[in-house]
Write an enzyme that holds these catalytic residues in place. Sequence first.
Site, PDB file in Angstrom:
ATOM      1  N   ASP A  67       0.737  -1.229   0.050  1.00  0.00           N
ATOM      2  CA  ASP A  67      -0.031  -0.109  -0.088  1.00  0.00           C
ATOM      3  C   ASP A  67       0.871   1.144   0.023  1.00  0.00           C
ATOM      4  O   ASP A  67       2.024   1.305   0.200  1.00  0.00           O
ATOM      5  CB  ASP A  67      -1.038   0.093   1.093  1.00  0.00           C
ATOM      6  CG  ASP A  67      -0.402  -0.240   2.407  1.00  0.00           C
ATOM      7  OD1 ASP A  67       1.055  -0.344   2.645  1.00  0.00           O
ATOM      8  OD2 ASP A  67      -1.085  -0.812   3.588  1.00  0.00           O
ATOM      9  N   ASN A 136      -7.046  -2.256  14.383  1.00  0.00           N
ATOM     10  CA  ASN A 136      -8.679  -2.558  14.063  1.00  0.00           C
ATOM     11  C   ASN A 136      -9.064  -3.638  13.076  1.00  0.00           C
ATOM     12  O   ASN A 136      -9.780  -4.030  12.524  1.00  0.00           O
ATOM     13  CB  ASN A 136      -9.205  -1.409  13.394  1.00  0.00           C
ATOM     14  CG  ASN A 136      -8.458  -1.018  12.170  1.00  0.00           C
ATOM     15  OD1 ASN A 136      -7.642  -1.697  11.730  1.00  0.00           O
ATOM     16  ND2 ASN A 136      -9.072   0.140  11.456  1.00  0.00           N
ATOM     17  N   HIS A 138      -7.201  -4.123  10.273  1.00  0.00           N
ATOM     18  CA  HIS A 138      -6.769  -4.027   9.016  1.00  0.00           C
ATOM     19  C   HIS A 138      -5.605  -4.866   8.357  1.00  0.00           C
ATOM     20  O   HIS A 138      -4.471  -5.207   9.267  1.00  0.00           O
ATOM     21  CB  HIS A 138      -6.891  -2.631   8.597  1.00  0.00           C
ATOM     22  CG  HIS A 138      -5.356  -1.823   8.922  1.00  0.00           C
ATOM     23  ND1 HIS A 138      -5.626  -0.513   8.996  1.00  0.00           N
ATOM     24  CD2 HIS A 138      -4.305  -2.195   9.271  1.00  0.00           C
ATOM     25  CE1 HIS A 138      -4.548  -0.135   9.274  1.00  0.00           C
ATOM     26  NE2 HIS A 138      -3.579  -1.086   9.252  1.00  0.00           N
ATOM     27  N   GLU A 143      -9.803  -1.711   5.428  1.00  0.00           N
ATOM     28  CA  GLU A 143     -10.264  -1.144   6.755  1.00  0.00           C
ATOM     29  C   GLU A 143     -11.579  -2.113   6.904  1.00  0.00           C
ATOM     30  O   GLU A 143     -12.149  -2.489   6.036  1.00  0.00           O
ATOM     31  CB  GLU A 143     -10.575   0.240   6.948  1.00  0.00           C
ATOM     32  CG  GLU A 143      -9.452   1.178   6.533  1.00  0.00           C
ATOM     33  CD  GLU A 143      -8.480   1.425   7.608  1.00  0.00           C
ATOM     34  OE1 GLU A 143      -8.299   0.320   8.564  1.00  0.00           O
ATOM     35  OE2 GLU A 143      -7.855   2.434   8.167  1.00  0.00           O
TER      36      GLU A 143
HETATM   37  P1  PGA Z   1       2.477  -1.419  12.720  1.00  0.00           P
HETATM   38  O1  PGA Z   1       1.427  -1.082  11.513  1.00  0.00           O
HETATM   39  O2  PGA Z   1       3.223  -2.272  12.200  1.00  0.00           O
HETATM   40  O3  PGA Z   1       3.167  -0.010  12.544  1.00  0.00           O
HETATM   41  O4  PGA Z   1       1.778  -1.529  14.037  1.00  0.00           O
HETATM   42  C1  PGA Z   1       0.450  -2.500  11.091  1.00  0.00           C
HETATM   43  C2  PGA Z   1      -0.576  -2.184  10.335  1.00  0.00           C
HETATM   44  O5  PGA Z   1      -1.078  -0.876  10.514  1.00  0.00           O
HETATM   45  O6  PGA Z   1      -0.797  -2.803   9.456  1.00  0.00           O
END
Ligand code: PGA
Length: 237
Positions: A67, A136, A138, A143
């Site tokens: 992404d 959450n 995702h 999302e």
């Molecule tokens: P993070 O992000 O590794 O910074 O916790 C993970 C994500 O949001 O997929």
Amino acid sequence: MKWIEAANYEEMSKIAATIFKEQLKLVKTSVFGMATGSTPEGFYKELVKAYQAGELSFAEAKSFNLDEYIGIMPNNEASYHYFMDENLFNYIDMKRENIHVPTGNPKEIATATAEYDAAIAAAGGVDIQLLGIGVNGHIGFNEPGTAFELETNMVELTQSTREANQIYFDTIDDVPTHAITMGIRTIMNAKKVVLLISGASKQEAFDRLRSGEITTDFPASALHNHKDVTVIYTGVK
Ligand code: PGA
């Protein structure tokens, strides 16, 4: 779904890196799905270390990142292009033409999403996809509520995701509202998936994934329908 508990962050990173290294040693032309965020930073350090030690070469490998923010250009330190260069690509021998990160250029979005899936397919599909998980649930920037059938698409970020990612920006208003992301279908097409979970902030997401319930309210739960997923976790129980 296979679950591996790591003693700490370093061990989680090493276990994940070993899986990728083994794949690359087996198939030099491997196609990797890459992820950004704080969770995989140690994993990338392990890959760079292995390359610098002469253990392996990425010269024939390809990569596709999950992404990118819309409106954040590659030279912006908060962009995922920048993150990947700084954490991996500047230090290994993967050819630039084989490195793919979705474009965050709003002018290119209309055609970029379908082109991204086409490029993955043309490369023969992703052999191993690395994933983190959002608080959450995702995966990528898919999302809660996202249809499992979607391929690469443009999404609106939730407030909780924007808040979680604010650390990379000056103010919450600077955090983009939209992103381009591989869809859940795109992710599910990977032959193998490695999901990293680290730290107490992910306890709720961890519990929900462990429950086995499959619902679009919790995007990572789609992975229960995938036949080769390894979850490597630490700092959650
Ligand atoms: P993070 O992000 O590794 O910074 O916790 C993970 C994500 O949001 O997929």
